[in-house]
Design a protein around this motif. Structure first.
Motif, PDB file in Angstrom:
ATOM      1  N   GLY A  25       0.820  -1.195   0.000  1.00 45.21           N
ATOM      2  CA  GLY A  25       0.000   0.000   0.000  1.00 45.21           C
ATOM      3  C   GLY A  25       0.861   1.255   0.000  1.00 45.21           C
ATOM      4  O   GLY A  25       1.814   1.382  -0.781  1.00 45.21           O
ATOM      5  N   ASN A  26       0.560   2.160   0.899  1.00 40.52           N
ATOM      6  CA  ASN A  26       1.283   3.425   0.966  1.00 40.52           C
ATOM      7  C   ASN A  26       2.519   3.369   1.858  1.00 40.52           C
ATOM      8  O   ASN A  26       3.225   4.361   1.990  1.00 40.52           O
ATOM      9  N   LEU A  27       2.767   2.220   2.471  1.00 43.98           N
ATOM     10  CA  LEU A  27       3.852   2.094   3.445  1.00 43.98           C
ATOM     11  C   LEU A  27       4.974   1.209   2.920  1.00 43.98           C
ATOM     12  O   LEU A  27       4.730   0.189   2.270  1.00 43.98           O
ATOM     13  N   ALA A  28       6.206   1.599   3.208  1.00 47.46           N
ATOM     14  CA  ALA A  28       7.373   0.783   2.883  1.00 47.46           C
ATOM     15  C   ALA A  28       8.297   0.759   4.097  1.00 47.46           C
ATOM     16  O   ALA A  28       8.580   1.804   4.690  1.00 47.46           O
ATOM     17  N   LEU A  29       8.759  -0.431   4.457  1.00 50.69           N
ATOM     18  CA  LEU A  29       9.668  -0.612   5.568  1.00 50.69           C
ATOM     19  C   LEU A  29      10.944  -1.277   5.077  1.00 50.69           C
ATOM     20  O   LEU A  29      10.903  -2.146   4.192  1.00 50.69           O
ATOM     21  N   GLY A  30      12.070  -0.892   5.657  1.00 52.45           N
ATOM     22  CA  GLY A  30      13.324  -1.471   5.216  1.00 52.45           C
ATOM     23  C   GLY A  30      14.345  -1.560   6.331  1.00 52.45           C
ATOM     24  O   GLY A  30      14.244  -0.873   7.359  1.00 52.45           O
ATOM     25  N   ALA A  31      15.338  -2.422   6.112  1.00 47.70           N
ATOM     26  CA  ALA A  31      16.440  -2.578   7.056  1.00 47.70           C
ATOM     27  C   ALA A  31      17.658  -3.064   6.292  1.00 47.70           C
ATOM     28  O   ALA A  31      17.531  -3.745   5.263  1.00 47.70           O
ATOM     29  N   ALA A  32      18.848  -2.714   6.793  1.00 49.10           N
ATOM     30  CA  ALA A  32      20.088  -3.119   6.132  1.00 49.10           C
ATOM     31  C   ALA A  32      21.182  -3.301   7.166  1.00 49.10           C
ATOM     32  O   ALA A  32      21.153  -2.704   8.251  1.00 49.10           O
ATOM     33  N   MET A  73      20.870  -0.205   9.698  1.00 50.06           N
ATOM     34  CA  MET A  73      19.963   0.878   9.329  1.00 50.06           C
ATOM     35  C   MET A  73      18.528   0.356   9.306  1.00 50.06           C
ATOM     36  O   MET A  73      18.268  -0.766   8.873  1.00 50.06           O
ATOM     37  N   VAL A  74      17.581   1.194   9.750  1.00 52.45           N
ATOM     38  CA  VAL A  74      16.152   0.914   9.596  1.00 52.45           C
ATOM     39  C   VAL A  74      15.506   2.150   8.974  1.00 52.45           C
ATOM     40  O   VAL A  74      15.956   3.281   9.192  1.00 52.45           O
ATOM     41  N   ARG A  75      14.475   1.951   8.189  1.00 54.25           N
ATOM     42  CA  ARG A  75      13.799   3.073   7.525  1.00 54.25           C
ATOM     43  C   ARG A  75      12.317   2.769   7.378  1.00 54.25           C
ATOM     44  O   ARG A  75      11.893   1.612   7.347  1.00 54.25           O
ATOM     45  N   ALA A  76      11.542   3.840   7.261  1.00 50.62           N
ATOM     46  CA  ALA A  76      10.101   3.728   7.024  1.00 50.62           C
ATOM     47  C   ALA A  76       9.674   4.884   6.122  1.00 50.62           C
ATOM     48  O   ALA A  76      10.045   6.039   6.363  1.00 50.62           O
ATOM     49  N   SER A  77       8.929   4.567   5.087  1.00 47.76           N
ATOM     50  CA  SER A  77       8.432   5.585   4.157  1.00 47.76           C
ATOM     51  C   SER A  77       6.916   5.478   4.047  1.00 47.76           C
ATOM     52  O   SER A  77       6.356   4.368   4.097  1.00 47.76           O
ATOM     53  N   TYR A  78       6.269   6.640   3.877  1.00 46.53           N
ATOM     54  CA  TYR A  78       4.808   6.626   3.766  1.00 46.53           C
ATOM     55  C   TYR A  78       4.362   7.665   2.748  1.00 46.53           C
ATOM     56  O   TYR A  78       4.848   8.809   2.735  1.00 46.53           O
ATOM     57  N   ASN A  79       3.436   7.245   1.882  1.00 45.50           N
ATOM     58  CA  ASN A  79       2.809   8.137   0.916  1.00 45.50           C
ATOM     59  C   ASN A  79       1.461   8.580   1.485  1.00 45.50           C
ATOM     60  O   ASN A  79       0.562   7.762   1.659  1.00 45.50           O
ATOM     61  N   TRP A  80       1.340   9.865   1.775  1.00 48.04           N
ATOM     62  CA  TRP A  80       0.167  10.410   2.458  1.00 48.04           C
ATOM     63  C   TRP A  80      -0.949  10.822   1.489  1.00 48.04           C
ATOM     64  O   TRP A  80      -1.803  11.643   1.829  1.00 48.04           O
ATOM     65  N   LYS A  81      -0.979  10.236   0.286  1.00 55.00           N
ATOM     66  CA  LYS A  81      -1.909  10.684  -0.745  1.00 55.00           C
ATOM     67  C   LYS A  81      -3.372  10.580  -0.334  1.00 55.00           C
ATOM     68  O   LYS A  81      -4.225  11.319  -0.847  1.00 55.00           O
ATOM     69  N   THR A 110       6.911  10.984   3.099  1.00 59.40           N
ATOM     70  CA  THR A 110       7.897  11.150   4.166  1.00 59.40           C
ATOM     71  C   THR A 110       8.706   9.868   4.329  1.00 59.40           C
ATOM     72  O   THR A 110       8.194   8.762   4.131  1.00 59.40           O
ATOM     73  N   THR A 111       9.970  10.046   4.710  1.00 54.74           N
ATOM     74  CA  THR A 111      10.863   8.926   4.988  1.00 54.74           C
ATOM     75  C   THR A 111      11.642   9.230   6.263  1.00 54.74           C
ATOM     76  O   THR A 111      12.137  10.351   6.433  1.00 54.74           O
ATOM     77  N   VAL A 112      11.746   8.246   7.123  1.00 56.35           N
ATOM     78  CA  VAL A 112      12.534   8.354   8.347  1.00 56.35           C
ATOM     79  C   VAL A 112      13.576   7.249   8.334  1.00 56.35           C
ATOM     80  O   VAL A 112      13.247   6.084   8.059  1.00 56.35           O
ATOM     81  N   ALA A 165      11.046  14.893   4.087  1.00 57.64           N
ATOM     82  CA  ALA A 165       9.660  15.150   3.694  1.00 57.64           C
ATOM     83  C   ALA A 165       9.638  15.827   2.325  1.00 57.64           C
ATOM     84  O   ALA A 165      10.305  16.848   2.124  1.00 57.64           O
ATOM     85  N   ARG A 166       8.879  15.259   1.401  1.00 58.89           N
ATOM     86  CA  ARG A 166       8.767  15.801   0.036  1.00 58.89           C
ATOM     87  C   ARG A 166       7.302  16.058  -0.284  1.00 58.89           C
ATOM     88  O   ARG A 166       6.448  15.189  -0.066  1.00 58.89           O
TER      89      ARG A 166
END
Length: 435
Positions: free
Chosen positions: A294-301, A341-349, A357-359, A387-388
């Motif tokens: 969906g609008n969420l993406a999670l990642g780790a490295a 590294m951990v990250r989380a991105s979300y599309n607020w459409k 936004t990405t953290v 934030a874009r």
């Protein structure tokens, strides 16, 4: 304060050169003419307060590229300019250009791209002259008012579907906050010491599989190699899981690699006297996982380094850090370092159309002095909020805010680990395609 060619003069020069080609352009013209405008503001704070500074600038790009005439030859030209809007604190090159008198240039401009392009069917494309470059180990960084460009030649060969071969060789470059093209150098050499920088690579894609390889040679100074592979799984309910792994090396490559020639990343002065031949054999490996639904993406490295992996390919270059764990404010590629590294991105459409936004959080432990491990050790971490916002009311208008906070705990000497610092970066971009 110094002034170089103004944005208006530069735009007029480019436009006058293009008028014969543009005169016949219609609504569906194969010609491409684009204006890019960027307002950028950096606010940087350091543990050593005397280094604090703010810089604001307006960057302009007018880019033209012709079609291939006779399906074989074409050309492109770009005018770049940067104008100082405001500044305070330490006078140094971040967004703005600093002259030999230690003052900022009020404005500067240049013909940043000027190339001829050649084509043979769908097999071969060549580009000769000043140009942008973007590959695994060498890039035209776009994090300032305008990107840096290179002068030389590049080629792309597509021998079969899914397989692309590329190569380039450059003997000059233009920094992203400077107006002139210059020869490559090291931190210990005069201008022009590095005769050229060359890359050679290949990329293969087939369905969910992608493999990329690249080799870089900074003549008589440094060699690098990178190999990256990924596989994307398509899961239920339109979910995707991408697994990526990579290995990268950086090694000394000749007489220019002497003590202090890469002063920002290596501690070789602790082992070799000034001017003596130095050495480096760095390697980094990583794994990365990205899950989107969906609008969420999670990642780790996770990345591990044996020896220091050097980001810069020559003096003044901020390189291309291919590690997903690589920091923005610090490389985080030091000897014996382990970084996660951990990250989380979300599309607020669904709530605010156009907002993403990405953290990210990166943590490095176990870094040691690159040549005498007992002389220094350190830990470091970086927190980022990105934030874009693609502003719906105006096509082509984008706002970006980037917050970066870097902290470290260092005992002894590890040059690749920096002091605590915080960045606020704001970009307002507008692009208009004439045709």
């Amino acid at each position: 304060m110094k002034t170089k060619p103004t944005a208006k003069a530069l735009a007029a020069l480019v436009a006058s050169a293009l008028m014969p080609a543009l005169a016949q352009a219609g609504e569906e013209s194969p010609h491409k003419l684009e204006l890019k405008v960027r307002g950028v503001h950096f606010d940087r704070s350091f543990e050593t307060s005397s280094r604090d500074r703010t810089q604001s600038a307006l960057g302009l790009q007018l880019n033209y590229e012709s079609p291939y005439f006779a399906d074989a030859i074409g050309f492109g030209v770009s005018g770049f300019s940067v104008t100082r809007l405001a500044s305070s604190g330490l006078v140094t090159t971040d967004v703005l250009s600093v002259g030999g008198d230690g003052e900022f240039h009020d404005t500067f401009g240049q013909i940043a791209q000027a190339f001829v392009k050649l084509k043979h069917r769908d097999l071969l494309e060549l580009k000769l002259g000043r140009q942008l470059h973007d590959s695994m180990l060498l890039t035209s960084s776009n994090s300032r008012a305008v990107p840096n460009t290179y002068s030389g030649g590049s080629a792309v060969v597509t021998p079969m579907k899914g397989l692309t071969l590329h190569g380039a060789i450059y003997d000059r470059w233009s920094r992203r906050a400077q107006s002139d093209f210059e020869r490559f150098a090291t931190d210990r050499s005069a201008q022009g010491a590095i005769d050229h920088v060359a890359v050679l690579g290949a990329e293969y894609k087939s369905g969910p599989v992608a493999v990329e390889f690249e080799y870089l040679n900074s003549k008589d100074f440094l060699t690098k190699m990178g190999l990256v592979g990924s596989y994307t799984f398509s899961l239920a309910e339109k979910q995707k899981l991408k697994l990526t792994g990579g290995v990268h090396t950086s090694r000394d490559a000749g007489s220019l690699f002497i003590s202090g020639s890469e002063s920002a990343e290596l501690d070789d002065e602790d082992r070799f006297p000034a001017g003596a031949r130095s050495d480096n054999d760095g390697r980094g490996v990583y794994v990365d996982v990205d899950w989107s639904f969906g609008n969420l993406a999670l990642g780790a490295a996770l990345a591990k380094f044996d020896g220091a992996w050097i980001e810069d390919n020559f003096a003044g270059d901020h390189g291309m850090n291919p590690f997903p764990t690589g920091g923005v404010l610090a490389d985080m590629t030091n000897n014996d370092e382990t970084v996660w590294m951990v990250r989380a991105s979300y599309n607020w459409k669904d709530y605010i159309n156009g907002l993403r936004t990405t953290v990210k959080y990166k943590n490095g432990t176990g870094a040691r002095n690159s040549h005498v491990g007992t002389l220094g050790r350190a830990d470091e971490n970086e927190f980022e909020v990105d934030a874009r916002y693609q502003i719906p009311l105006v096509k082509g208008l984008n706002l970006r805010y980037r917050y970066l906070r870097y902290t470290s705990d260092k005992v002894g000497r590890v040059d690749g680990v920096l002091e605590d610092n915080t960045d606020h970066r704001i970009y307002l971009d507008y692009s208009y395609r004439f045709f």
